[in-house]
Scaffold this motif. Structure first.
Motif, mmCIF file in Angstrom:
data_model
loop_
_atom_site.group_PDB
_atom_site.id
_atom_site.type_symbol
_atom_site.label_atom_id
_atom_site.label_comp_id
_atom_site.label_asym_id
_atom_site.label_seq_id
_atom_site.Cartn_x
_atom_site.Cartn_y
_atom_site.Cartn_z
ATOM 1 N N SER A 1 32.972 29.377 30.495
ATOM 2 C CA SER A 1 33.123 29.277 31.944
ATOM 3 C C SER A 1 33.969 28.048 32.233
ATOM 4 O O SER A 1 33.977 27.087 31.458
ATOM 5 C CB SER A 1 31.764 29.178 32.652
ATOM 6 O OG SER A 1 31.051 28.033 32.215
ATOM 7 N N SER A 2 34.724 28.085 33.320
ATOM 8 C CA SER A 2 35.610 26.961 33.624
ATOM 9 C C SER A 2 35.755 26.805 35.120
ATOM 10 O O SER A 2 35.448 27.718 35.897
ATOM 11 C CB SER A 2 36.978 27.144 32.967
ATOM 12 O OG SER A 2 37.580 28.365 33.347
ATOM 13 N N ARG A 3 36.231 25.639 35.507
ATOM 14 C CA ARG A 3 36.390 25.324 36.927
ATOM 15 C C ARG A 3 37.716 24.622 37.130
ATOM 16 O O ARG A 3 38.054 23.682 36.384
ATOM 17 C CB ARG A 3 35.249 24.434 37.398
ATOM 18 C CG ARG A 3 35.289 24.100 38.886
ATOM 19 C CD ARG A 3 34.119 23.216 39.261
ATOM 20 N NE ARG A 3 34.234 22.740 40.634
ATOM 21 C CZ ARG A 3 33.538 21.719 41.112
ATOM 22 N NH1 ARG A 3 32.684 21.079 40.339
ATOM 23 N NH2 ARG A 3 33.703 21.339 42.365
ATOM 24 N N THR B 1 41.666 30.336 34.924
ATOM 25 C CA THR B 1 40.280 30.285 34.451
ATOM 26 C C THR B 1 39.824 31.647 33.925
ATOM 27 O O THR B 1 38.998 31.712 33.006
ATOM 28 C CB THR B 1 39.341 29.821 35.577
ATOM 29 O OG1 THR B 1 39.474 30.698 36.704
ATOM 30 C CG2 THR B 1 39.660 28.392 36.005
ATOM 31 N N GLU B 2 40.364 32.728 34.480
ATOM 32 C CA GLU B 2 39.992 34.067 34.002
ATOM 33 C C GLU B 2 40.583 34.353 32.634
ATOM 34 O O GLU B 2 39.933 34.945 31.769
ATOM 35 C CB GLU B 2 40.443 35.126 35.016
ATOM 36 C CG GLU B 2 39.711 35.049 36.343
ATOM 37 C CD GLU B 2 38.212 35.226 36.176
ATOM 38 O OE1 GLU B 2 37.797 36.139 35.417
ATOM 39 O OE2 GLU B 2 37.457 34.452 36.790
ATOM 40 N N HIS C 1 38.882 33.291 29.157
ATOM 41 C CA HIS C 1 37.830 34.061 28.483
ATOM 42 C C HIS C 1 38.295 34.595 27.129
ATOM 43 O O HIS C 1 37.465 35.020 26.314
ATOM 44 C CB HIS C 1 37.351 35.204 29.381
ATOM 45 C CG HIS C 1 36.545 34.741 30.553
ATOM 46 N ND1 HIS C 1 35.300 34.181 30.424
ATOM 47 C CD2 HIS C 1 36.823 34.726 31.891
ATOM 48 C CE1 HIS C 1 34.828 33.852 31.613
ATOM 49 N NE2 HIS C 1 35.738 34.167 32.520
#
Length: 245
Positions: free
Chosen positions: A48-50, A63-64, A67
């Protein structure tokens, strides 16, 4: 470099909130990203990332794409992730943060905080100095002249672009990570001095080097206007680095 000032500053924090969880945060003049890796048996099981702050309006979508790291074995050497995955499909800086988190997870080391700075003296535009501190202590520095390392003498003559990755492959992993971080800070400093972005990414003249500059996004990516002036070393970076992205 007595007249030099820090034109680029980058902070990186890496820690383990739980035994099989590794968190990384990165902040500099242009970027502020966080990533969480959940891993088991030496393999990344979830990511997960922000994206907090970035230079182009499309950057947050990277960010997508991150994955893709799911299912990858952890790394002893952060630079090796680009041998496994196509870095140009990713945000360069989020990708490199994930790679550093992967190597930190593999080593199961203590919490780390890196603070890197690039200094420039307008009187000698071809010369830069980059300095890396780890947990407040200086651990690496380089003087760079025309993109080649001039000092320290042990590194002198190596070019920061041509053959750099191959050279790092022959160094101890942690030393290679430090030099890799400093090379990226130098790259940001060069861009700060030479690259004047327009309102749309496509107007900059850059090729398809990252997520935003791919053909399907470069014409719709607008300058976000969120760049910070960090020449004052008193400006704090990563004030909330213990959060979980």
């Amino acid at each position: 470099m007595p007249e030099a000032r820090p034109i680029i500053r980058r902070a990186i924090a890496l820690f383990h909130p739980e035994p099989d969880v590794t968190v990384g945060w990165l902040e500099d003049n242009y970027h502020h990203f966080g990533v969480t890796l959940r891993h088991e048996g030496g393999v990344v099981r979830a990511v997960s990332s922000r994206a907090v702050r970035f230079p182009w309006t499309t950057c947050g979508g990277a960010t997508e794409v991150l994955h893709a790291v799911t299912g990858q074995p952890l790394l002893q050497r952060a630079q090796d992730l680009s041998r496994r995955l196509g870095v140009h499909d990713h945000c360069t800086h989020l990708f490199e943060l994930a790679a550093l988190a992967m190597s930190h997870a593999a080593r199961s080391g203590p919490d780390l905080r890196y603070d890197a700075s690039a200094y420039h003296d307008p009187k000698t535009p071809e010369r830069h100095e980059v300095v890396l501190r780890q947990s407040g202590r200086e651990v690496q520095s380089m003087e760079i002249l025309d993109r080649r390392i001039a000092a320290p003498s042990a590194y002198a003559g190596h070019h920061l672009y041509e053959g750099f990755r191959e050279w790092l492959a022959g160094l101890p992993a942690e030393e290679a990570d430090r030099l890799w971080i400093l090379r990226r800070v130098f790259w940001l400093a060069e861009g700060y001095l030479q690259f004047k972005p327009g309102e749309v990414a496509a107007d900059s003249g850059m090729g398809a080097v990252c997520y935003t500059f791919q053909p399907e996004r470069r014409t719709i990516a607008l300058a976000s206007g969120t760049t910070l002036d960090l020449s004052d070393p008193g400006i704090e970076l990563l004030a909330h680095s213990r959060e979980i992205p």
